[in-house]
Each structure stands twice: as structure tokens, then as C-alpha cells.
Write a protein that holds these residues in place. Structure first.
Motif, PDB file in Angstrom:
ATOM      1  N   PRO A  82      19.850  18.798 125.124  1.00  0.00           N
ATOM      2  CA  PRO A  82      18.994  19.523 126.056  1.00  0.00           C
ATOM      3  C   PRO A  82      18.052  18.521 126.715  1.00  0.00           C
ATOM      4  O   PRO A  82      17.316  17.832 126.036  1.00  0.00           O
ATOM      5  N   MET A  83      18.147  18.428 128.002  1.00  0.00           N
ATOM      6  CA  MET A  83      17.385  17.398 128.686  1.00  0.00           C
ATOM      7  C   MET A  83      15.893  17.594 128.492  1.00  0.00           C
ATOM      8  O   MET A  83      15.378  18.678 128.614  1.00  0.00           O
ATOM      9  N   GLU A 132      34.168  34.557 120.306  1.00  0.00           N
ATOM     10  CA  GLU A 132      34.494  34.948 121.678  1.00  0.00           C
ATOM     11  C   GLU A 132      35.810  34.277 122.052  1.00  0.00           C
ATOM     12  O   GLU A 132      35.878  33.058 122.147  1.00  0.00           O
ATOM     13  N   CYS A 133      36.867  35.077 122.243  1.00  0.00           N
ATOM     14  CA  CYS A 133      38.182  34.500 122.541  1.00  0.00           C
ATOM     15  C   CYS A 133      38.453  34.510 124.034  1.00  0.00           C
ATOM     16  O   CYS A 133      38.226  35.520 124.685  1.00  0.00           O
ATOM     17  N   THR A 134      38.955  33.405 124.551  1.00  0.00           N
ATOM     18  CA  THR A 134      39.477  33.405 125.910  1.00  0.00           C
ATOM     19  C   THR A 134      40.901  32.881 125.820  1.00  0.00           C
ATOM     20  O   THR A 134      41.124  31.708 125.550  1.00  0.00           O
ATOM     21  N   SER A 142      24.416  25.915 117.896  1.00  0.00           N
ATOM     22  CA  SER A 142      24.650  27.097 117.066  1.00  0.00           C
ATOM     23  C   SER A 142      26.096  27.581 117.204  1.00  0.00           C
ATOM     24  O   SER A 142      26.493  28.523 116.565  1.00  0.00           O
ATOM     25  N   LYS A 143      26.852  26.916 118.051  1.00  0.00           N
ATOM     26  CA  LYS A 143      28.211  27.371 118.326  1.00  0.00           C
ATOM     27  C   LYS A 143      29.245  26.281 118.021  1.00  0.00           C
ATOM     28  O   LYS A 143      28.936  25.096 118.031  1.00  0.00           O
ATOM     29  N   GLN A 168      26.420  30.974 112.568  1.00  0.00           N
ATOM     30  CA  GLN A 168      25.739  31.800 111.576  1.00  0.00           C
ATOM     31  C   GLN A 168      26.485  33.101 111.322  1.00  0.00           C
ATOM     32  O   GLN A 168      26.726  33.469 110.184  1.00  0.00           O
ATOM     33  N   SER A 169      26.871  33.784 112.392  1.00  0.00           N
ATOM     34  CA  SER A 169      27.453  35.117 112.203  1.00  0.00           C
ATOM     35  C   SER A 169      28.966  35.064 112.059  1.00  0.00           C
ATOM     36  O   SER A 169      29.570  36.013 111.589  1.00  0.00           O
ATOM     37  N   ILE A 222      25.816  22.539 127.200  1.00  0.00           N
ATOM     38  CA  ILE A 222      24.383  22.795 127.119  1.00  0.00           C
ATOM     39  C   ILE A 222      23.784  22.314 125.806  1.00  0.00           C
ATOM     40  O   ILE A 222      22.604  22.530 125.535  1.00  0.00           O
ATOM     41  N   CYS A 247      30.853  35.248 114.479  1.00  0.00           N
ATOM     42  CA  CYS A 247      31.342  36.062 115.584  1.00  0.00           C
ATOM     43  C   CYS A 247      32.106  35.183 116.587  1.00  0.00           C
ATOM     44  O   CYS A 247      31.687  34.082 116.896  1.00  0.00           O
ATOM     45  N   ASP A 297      24.338  23.366 122.803  1.00  0.00           N
ATOM     46  CA  ASP A 297      23.986  24.464 121.898  1.00  0.00           C
ATOM     47  C   ASP A 297      24.664  24.239 120.541  1.00  0.00           C
ATOM     48  O   ASP A 297      25.866  24.420 120.389  1.00  0.00           O
ATOM     49  N   GLU A 320      14.208  19.122 131.446  1.00  0.00           N
ATOM     50  CA  GLU A 320      14.452  20.554 131.566  1.00  0.00           C
ATOM     51  C   GLU A 320      13.552  21.321 130.599  1.00  0.00           C
ATOM     52  O   GLU A 320      12.978  22.333 130.960  1.00  0.00           O
ATOM     53  N   SER A 321      13.452  20.810 129.355  1.00  0.00           N
ATOM     54  CA  SER A 321      12.599  21.478 128.365  1.00  0.00           C
ATOM     55  C   SER A 321      11.177  21.529 128.870  1.00  0.00           C
ATOM     56  O   SER A 321      10.499  22.553 128.778  1.00  0.00           O
ATOM     57  N   LEU A 355      10.727  24.046 131.555  1.00  0.00           N
ATOM     58  CA  LEU A 355      10.639  25.412 131.025  1.00  0.00           C
ATOM     59  C   LEU A 355       9.278  25.656 130.371  1.00  0.00           C
ATOM     60  O   LEU A 355       8.688  26.725 130.520  1.00  0.00           O
TER      61      LEU A 355
END
Lengths: 560, 341
Positions: free
Chosen positions: B323-324, B239-241, B205-206, B234-235, B201, B237, B203, B327-328, B331
Motif C-alpha cells: 500500500p503506497m 470468490e470463483c471466476t 487478507s486474501k 480468515q473466513s 492492492i 470464503c 491486500d 496513498e495512505s 487517505l
């Protein structure tokens, strides 16, 4: 000489102001209890400016932001609507372009503003106040004024854009997946995200672990709130602990005890509220693990995302997922903006004003440094460069006695023109489509369902059911009264209340919407929150047993 | 004295794309950034050209092309051409003075690695994007083998698709702007990739880290279900998979093979918290240096402890779906409509 109004030009004037709008609402979240004159001046002038700036910058099709008035320490606000269809059309065209930066690079947008503000704060803090010349002190104050003004521009531009996306997401969840914002599944979708406020909580929790490891726990628990610091300073281990704790405060403690006021110390000046949070974490015991608690919520969210996305038709998933990511940022923004914008700027206002206040007091313009909070910037400027030449005590005295009067009689919740009632006024707010009105100010109206035989009817802020002892808390100063397992009852909550959410089992607030503080934080801590019960703080007494069923949006008082 | 055609990575930087190919230039640039990369050296495009000239392979190819120029337009003929040209290249011996020089670099590499015998990877390093996979040889041992594999990498510049591409673009057939990287293989405990953007996507920020036990090829090829860690920039934080990883790629005598992951490792995360932090830290630094999202490959060595066991073998701009725009705009349109009621 004539003493100025507190907010010249923006004092509430029924004759003129009712001609402009029939309904003016009290901002109960921020201006109860009544503001000091200086803080009121900053808020009314610049929050008002920011809201209009944000609406204009985005060219919101239906609203032009809010207008504000000052009355006896209270802030009263009303919407400014776009009236002609023609203008709405023109604004729609502009809005379609103006909203794109939020969709295309949200993090870049928000991150850039955070950096801009942090830069401003660093510049303000660079001045050594006691050593500074009068010229530099006054300049610092002027810079603080422009920082506050800029803060509100960013604040409201971001808030309008962010919440617009959130509302669209709510609508789309309802239309495409059949879930609305009162459903537990919806709440799972928008929780389980880290943010700056939680990181601060996490540090506090880590300090509680350290206190336990270093054998300081008993001492902290046995002290009253005001003694913790002093007692700790008596031992070697405690001294080391306090040294690191104060270093942490200097980093992240630039926040006010009361979110929207500057007459109470910041955490940097007085770390007592933060130490009380540490104490409360110690009282939760060693088995409590903040990280584990948060992880559960994150896992729930991921599961909810899968379920919801599966309900969305394949060809719609692309934009829907992007919208979801954007909406999920709303909760993070809601919490973080308090930290980086309001709380930090207010701490800077206090710092700068006290810098001048101390100088004024030394030179005899006022009696005590804190008296500066009873002046407004024009009066400060009068004595700014030569405080030895002016006696401002007559203004301070008059304002102080007025302010004391304001504290005695609560401001009315709204000023309504004759023939206009609260329901009509609420209707205007809802029809305005103003994102802030919908998601923060008004929220959804509760449905009264007599068959449930509940004592209070509200809306779901965070799903779940809990039973416990009610604790009615009217202000930040009472937060230390909260005990493990209580159900918090309040008019509303703000970021300085966040740490107690890890101790309580549920929340009941008189007012709130799905993006107000209590709802966001409740979701992150996985506890039920019922909002918009209107009479929680008047009907419930501390100590009563209550049952909160947020899934149904109701409260039962078990021992009447 | 003949022209220099072998370079240590530390002599290179991103200005040397045309000299040694992108991969080698990047490894040089990464060295300059202070990233730990496996010790090694680059064979420049000049080396390839000298080989083609001195062995006569270039002339043989030209001759072949002249004789078959009309028929080369058919795909079938291109397939045959690929076979023939690769054979021309691969059947040549490395000229003695070039062999000597390669030996000298290889021996010094052993010294640098402080080992009597080392295994190296011999990888192609194209200067312009040429379609088609060029070869990479892993676990190459001994100096003769290294010389052979360098020649084979050169030969691999003549895949069918690459030939078709040359014909389409009117490029000279014997030209192949290809460099070769010779680098020490890391005894991989685990390996994988890190992207400083969520590619699906866009993104930014990740950061996403994916890894498996053994060599990184299993992750890059997408054949297995790797562990996945999504880190918020930033944080911090995470997410583990952690997935069940049953297969991995390991060295065998010469080359690599698929092997079963020991039972007790299958459901264990292949990157511990500290290692993950270090991978993310470096990836973030590299991203901010290049000012664009990165796609990087990392290896954790069996021996040594974090951060000394972390090696980098690749860093390049990440490909991700921006980000297409449509699509933007869709939205934005939906948001605009919301205000009409």
C-alpha cells in the motif's frame, strides 16, 4: 452500614450532570430492559473508559469520546466535545498519524486484537471453578474485570477508526460517484462478505441438514423450545447429534442470550436458543441453501464494484479502491466484534461471577448463586476470600427489590436540561462528527414525504421491497415466535437475532443507522430494512399485513 | 576424489543459495517443509565452474573478452558477444567423469520415480538475480538429452542483457553463479500459481489462486485468461471466476506445444474444491513459515487423487505493491478533513 450506589461516582445526578451537558441519552439498544447492578457496573465503568480511550488514542479532532451515567438500570450517555479551535488543530495533526495503522494494515491490527482477547479468554476458562480455591476464584474475577476493561479499549479504538473510514467512503461515493448510503447500489457495495457470525449461522444450518438426514427433523419441529434437547437425548441418533452440537457450543457458544446482560445463560450452559435456530432452519425446508443465498449477494457486490469504479476518474481509482476495501471491512468488523468482544467477554463475566456466586451460596453469604449479579465488585471483594464470614443478603435483597421496580417503569429516552429539546440535542450529536454517533446512535433522520401516503417514514438500511405479516418482537426471548416469511418489527436488533434473518422477508426498526446490526445483516441476507421509523413497535401490531419499501424508506400498514 | 557437485533436493535448504542457486535451494527448503515436490536433483555452481575449467571454455571466453574489451561497450557488440560465448559453451562436450556422475543421478532419479523412462525439466537456478531470462527446458527425455540441456542452461547465462550487466558491474565475464535443477515432470492435469496476497492492492487478507488446464507455463506467461479463485484467509470464503480457457500448454515428443482445450473442459473449473483447499492450506503454511507473502507454483497430476496429486515447483517471496505510503497519507488527510465542517 451504608449500601453503596450501584455505580459509585457515576450515578446520574441532575444538579451536577446538567452543568456538564444539557442532554443525556438513554442507550436503548443495550440498557432496555434495565441492567442488573453488576452488569451495569461493568458497562458504565468500562464502556465509558473505552470510548474515551479510543477517542484519545486516535486523537479524534472534534470529540473526546462519551461520558456515561447510571440511572435505574439504564445507561445514559453524552458526548464530550473538543471546545477550542486550537486544540482541534493540535488533535488533527495527531489524528493524521494515529489513523495510519487502520489504512496500512487493517487485518493485522484487528487480527492481533482478536488473538489477544482469545488468549485472555483461554486463561480465564482454564480455571476449574468448582474445584478452585477462594484465592483463585477471586483472582479469576479480578482478571475478568481487567479483561472487560481491555475489551472496551480495543472495542472503541477499533470502532472509531473503522467507522471513520466508512464515513469517508460514504462521502466519497456521494461526491465522486453520485450515490449515497440510502441507495441500493451503495448497500450492494458493502455486503457479500463472510464473517465469524455467519460462520456460526452456517454451522447451525448444517446441523439442520444433519437432523433431516438422520430422521430427527420431525421430532425437533414438533417440540416446544425447551423440550428439544431432552427429546433428542432419548434416541441413539439424537444423543450423537446432541454430543456434536454441544461440542460446537463449547467452541462457538460463548455468547449471551441477551447481548448486553449476564443474568441469562450462555449457549454453553443452555443451548435452547441455538436449537431453536436449528428448528427454524429445518422449517425452511430442504430447498433452502444458505450458501447459494450468500453467493448471490457476493455476485451483486462484485457487479456494483465494477459499476462504481467505472464512475471514478482513472487517476483517483487507486486510493478510492483502497478506501472501498477498508469501508467493506466495517461491516465485517461490526458483526465480528460482537462475537469476539462483547458476547465473549460477557460470557466470561457470567462464568467468573457464577464461580464466586456458587461459592458464596455454599458458604451462606448469599442465598443463590445468581444473587451475585446484585452485587458490585467492591462488595464481592469484601466476602471474596472468606465468604463464610459475611452475610451479603441484605444488599442483595435491597438491590433486587429496586431492580424489580426498575422493570416496571421504562427509563425516559433522554434527560434534557430545561429549555433544551431533543432536536437541539440531536443537532449537537450530528455536528460533533463523532463517527459512532453518526453511524450507530443517530443515523440519518427520515424525510416525511406526504405524497407517498405511507404510515411510517424511515431510512433505507438495506434495499428492497417486501410484503408480509408483521411480527413485533421486543426481546430475545420472543424470537421463537417468528415464522417463515414474517416482517420483523423491533426497537433494534443485536447479534443473537442474526439467525432469524434467514426466515424473514423484511425488517422495520425504530432506531438504526447504516452500521447498526439490522442494516448490516439485512444487506447480507438480501432483505429490505427500514430504520429510524421511531414508532414501528408502537404503531404496528403483530399479525397485521405490512409492506416495506426500503428503497423509499417507508412502511405501509395494509390492514388497519 | 573430486568435489561434490550434484545434490538431491533433500540435501539442500535455503542456506545453499550460493551453492546451487535460489530455485534449487528453495526446492530443498520446500522438501524440508514437507511439501510434495517432483523428485529431482541440483547441479551446483561448482559443477558449472568445473565444466568451464576442464573443457577450457572459461579460458576461451577470457580470451575473447580480452581481445574485444574495448568494443564490448556497444550494444551491438554485446549481442554478438552473446552469440559467440553461448556457442563456446554449447559446443563443449561434458567431461566423461562428469557425464558419468550425471548419468548416475539420472538413473537413480528414474528409480525414485519408479519408471523406466521419465521426462524431466531442466531449469536454471541463479544464485544472484541476473537480468534476462535464463532458459528452462521442459519434457527432456533420455540421459544424453539431459546432459546436453544442462550445458545449454549454462550457455543461457550469457544473454545480451546478462553480458551488459557483467560489464556494468565489472564482473568477470566467464563467471556465472548458476545452478541447474533437474526434476521429474509431473503429468499435469492442471497447473498454475498461488499468491498469498492480492498483488494489485497489497491486500494480505486474501489468497489468489490462478490455474489452467495443462502445464503452468500458460498461466505464468499471462497469455490466457485463467480461472481465478480469491480466498479469504480468515473466513475461507471463496470468490470463483471460471473463465473460458481455449488454449493450454502440453508436452509434445520433446519440449512443449500449445494445444486446444477440449470443448467440454473449456468452461469447467480446472481445480476442484478439495484441491483448492489443499493448495490454499499449504500456501498458508508456507507463508506463515517464511513470515512473508508467497508466490508459488503448483501442479496437479493426472493420476492420483487429492492431496497426493498436488506438486509444488516454486515458492518465493511475492512481489506486490505495498500500500503506497503516499496513498495512505492522502487517505489519512481526507479523513482528517472530514472532521472540519
Amino acid at each position: 452500614m451504608k449500601v453503596y450506589d450501584v455505580v459509585p461516582g457515576l450515578e446520574f445526578d441532575p444538579e451536577r450532570d446538567f452543568a456538564q451537558s444539557p442532554a443525556w441519552f438513554l442507550d436503548g439498544t443495550h440498557s432496555v430492559p434495565p441492567w442488573t447492578p453488576m452488569f451495569g457496573w461493568f458497562w458504565i465503568n468500562f464502556c465509558r473508559h473505552g470510548m474515551q480511550y479510543g477517542a484519545e488514542k486516535l486523537s479524534l479532532p472534534t470529540v473526546k469520546g462519551w461520558d456515561w451515567r447510571f440511572h435505574n438500570g439504564g445507561g445514559y450517555l453524552t458526548l464530550m466535545l473538543v471546545n477550542s479551535e486550537e486544540e482541534k488543530k493540535a488533535r488533527e495533526t495527531e489524528f493524521r498519524k494515529a489513523i495510519l495503522p487502520f489504512i496500512e494494515d487493517y487485518d493485522g491490527l484487528w487480527g492481533g486484537f482478536v488473538q489477544e482477547m482469545l488468549g485472555r479468554y483461554e486463561n480465564l476458562k482454564a480455571l476449574d471453578l468448582p474445584e478452585a480455591s477462594n484465592i483463585d476464584l477471586l483472582q479469576n474475577f479480578e482478571d475478568t474485570i481487567s479483561t472487560c476493561r481491555r475489551m472496551w479499549e480495543i472495542h472503541m479504538y477499533m470502532m472509531y477508526g473503522t467507522y471513520t473510514a466508512y464515513i469517508l467512503f460514504e462521502n466519497m461515493c456521494r461526491d465522486l460517484a453520485g450515490i449515497d448510503d440510502t441507495s441500493p447500489e451503495f448497500h450492494s457495495l458493502v455486503s457479500g462478505f463472510d464473517n465469524k457470525v455467519f460462520q456460526v449461522d452456517r454451522r447451525l444450518w448444517e446441523f439442520s441438514k444433519r437432523a433431516r438426514e438422520e430422521g430427527l427433523a420431525d421430532l425437533v419441529v414438533q417440540c416446544g423450545p425447551d423440550q428439544i434437547r431432552g427429546k433428542l437425548e432419548e434416541s441413539v441418533a439424537g444423543k450423537g447429534f446432541m454430543r456434536d452440537f454441544m461440542a460446537f457450543m463449547n467452541e462457538d457458544g460463548w455468547r449471551m442470550q441477551r447481548m448486553s446482560e449476564i443474568n441469562l445463560p450462555t449457549w454453553v450452559e443452555d443451548p435452547t436458543p441455538a436449537l431453536v435456530n436449528v428448528k427454524q432452519f429445518i422449517q425452511k425446508g430442504g430447498g433452502f441453501n444458505l450458501d447459494e443465498e450468500r453467493k448471490k449477494i457476493t455476485e451483486q457486490r462484485k457487479a456494483a464494484e465494477k459499476t462504481v469504479l467505472a464512475k471514478i476518474p482513472q487517476e483517483q481509482r487507486g486510493w478510492f479502491e483502497r478506501l472501498m476495501v477498508l469501508a467493506q471491512k466495517s461491516g465485517v468488523f461490526s458483526e465480528e466484534h460482537d462475537h469476539y468482544l462483547d458476547l465473549y467477554t460477557h460470557a466470561m463475566m457470567r462464568r467468573s461471577a457464577l464461580g464466586l456466586g456458587n461459592r458464596f451460596a455454599q458458604k451462606g453469604a448469599i442465598d443463590r448463586a445468581e444473587d451475585i449479579f446484585f452485587l458490585i465488585p467492591d462488595e464481592v471483594r469484601r466476602a471474596g476470600l472468606n465468604p463464610d464470614q459475611f452475610d451479603l443478603r441484605y444488599i442483595v435483597d435491597r438491590r433486587k427489590s429496586e431492580w424489580n421496580e426498575w422493570q416496571k417503569t421504562p427509563n425516559p429516552p433522554a434527560f434534557l436540561k430545561e429549555g433544551f429539546d431533543l432536536e437541539m440535542a440531536m443537532g449537537v450529536l450530528v455536528r460533533s462528527m463523532d463517527p459512532i454517533a453518526l453511524k450507530v446512535v443517530v443515523g440519518s433522520m427520515p424525510q416525511v414525504r406526504p405524497e407517498l401516503k405511507a404510515d411510517l417514514y424511515g431510512t433505507c438500511g438495506s434495499p428492497g421491497v417486501a410484503e408480509g405479516t408483521a411480527r413485533v418482537i421486543m426481546s430475545e426471548e420472543e424470537l421463537h415466535l417468528i415464522e417463515e416469511g414474517d416482517i420483523l418489527v423491533a426497537a433494534s436488533t443485536s447479534p443473537s437475532w442474526t439467525p432469524v434473518f434467514s426466515m424473514i422477508k423484511g425488517v422495520i426498526v425504530d432506531r438504526g443507522a447504516s452500521l447498526s446490526h439490522a442494516a448490516i445483516v439485512g444487506r447480507e441476507y438480501g432483505i429490505p430494512v427500514v430504520m429510524n421509523v421511531f414508532e414501528g413497535t408502537t404503531k404496528i401490531k403483530s399479525g397485521q399485513k405490512v409492506k416495506v419499501d426500503a428503497n423509499l424508506g417507508v412502511v405501509f400498514i395494509l390492514d388497519k | 576424489m573430486s568435489k561434490k557437485w550434484l545434490y538431491w533436493f533433500e540435501e539442500l535448504n535455503s542456506g545453499h543459495y550460493e551453492l546451487v542457486g535460489k530455485k534449487c535451494a528453495n526446492l530443498g527448503e520446500m522438501t524440508g517443509l514437507g511439501m510434495r515436490i517432483p523428485p529431482g536433483f541440483a547441479v551446483s555452481v561448482d559443477g558449472y565452474e568445473r565444466f568451464m575449467a576442464e573443457t577450457g571454455a572459461g579460458e576461451l571466453i577470457r580470451q575473447f573478452v580480452r581481445e574485444n574489451s574495448d568494443e564490448l561497450k556497444s550494444v551491438k557488440k554485446q549481442m554478438e558477444a552473446s552469440r559467440v560465448i553461448r556457442k563456446i559453451v554449447e559446443s563443449q562436450e561434458m567431461p566423461p567423469d562428469m557425464t558419468e556422475e550425471l548419468y548416475r543421478y539420472y538413473d537413480e532419479l528414474k528409480q525414485r520415480a519408479a519408471a523406466d523412462e521419465i521426462a524431466v525439466a531442466v531449469r536454471s537456478s541463479g544464485a544472484v538475480s541476473m537480468p534476462g531470462q535464463m532458459e528452462t527446458y521442459l519434457n527432456v527425455r533420455g540421459r544424453e538429452a539431459v546432459v546436453r540441456k544442462v550445458i545449454e542452461v549454462w550457455g543461457s547465462a550469457f544473454t545480451t542483457r546478462a553480458i551488459a550487466f557483467r560489464i556494468e558491474k565489472g564482473m568477470a565475464m566467464e563467471k556465472a553463479p548458476i545452478g541447474v535443477a533437474v526434476l521429474k515432470m509431473v503429468e499435469a492435469k492442471s497447473a498454475g500459481v498461488v499468491l498469498t496476497v492480492l498483488p494489485t492492492i497489497g491486500d494480505t487478507s486474501k489468497i489468489v489462486v490462478e490455474g489452467n488446464w495443462g502445464l503452468g507455463e500458460s498461466v505464468v506467461s499471462g497469455d490466457i485468461n485463467p480461472d481465478q479463485f480469491i480466498v479469504d484467509k480468515q473466513s475461507g470464503c471463496v470468490e470463483c471466476t471460471v473463465n473460458r480457457k481455449t488454449k493450454m500448454i502440453v508436452y509434445k515428443d520433446s519440449g512443449t506445444a500449445t494445444a486446444d482445450v477440449p470443448e467440454d473442459l473449456q468452461s469447467r473449473r480446472c481445480v476442484d474444491e478439495e484441491e483448492l483447499k489443499e493448495i490454499v492450506r499449504i500456501a498458508t503454511e508456507v507463508e506463515s513459515y517464511f513470515q512473508c507473502p508467497q508466490d508459488m507454483e503448483w501442479v496437479l497430476d493426472h493420476s492420483g487423487s487429492c492431496p497426493h496429486n498436488l506438486y509444488w515447483v516454486q515458492a518465493r517471496p511475492a512481489k506486490f505493491s505495498k500500500p503506497m505510503e503516499k496513498e495512505s497519507e492522502y487517505l489519512a488527510e481526507l479523513m482528517t478533513r472530514m472532521f472540519k465542517c
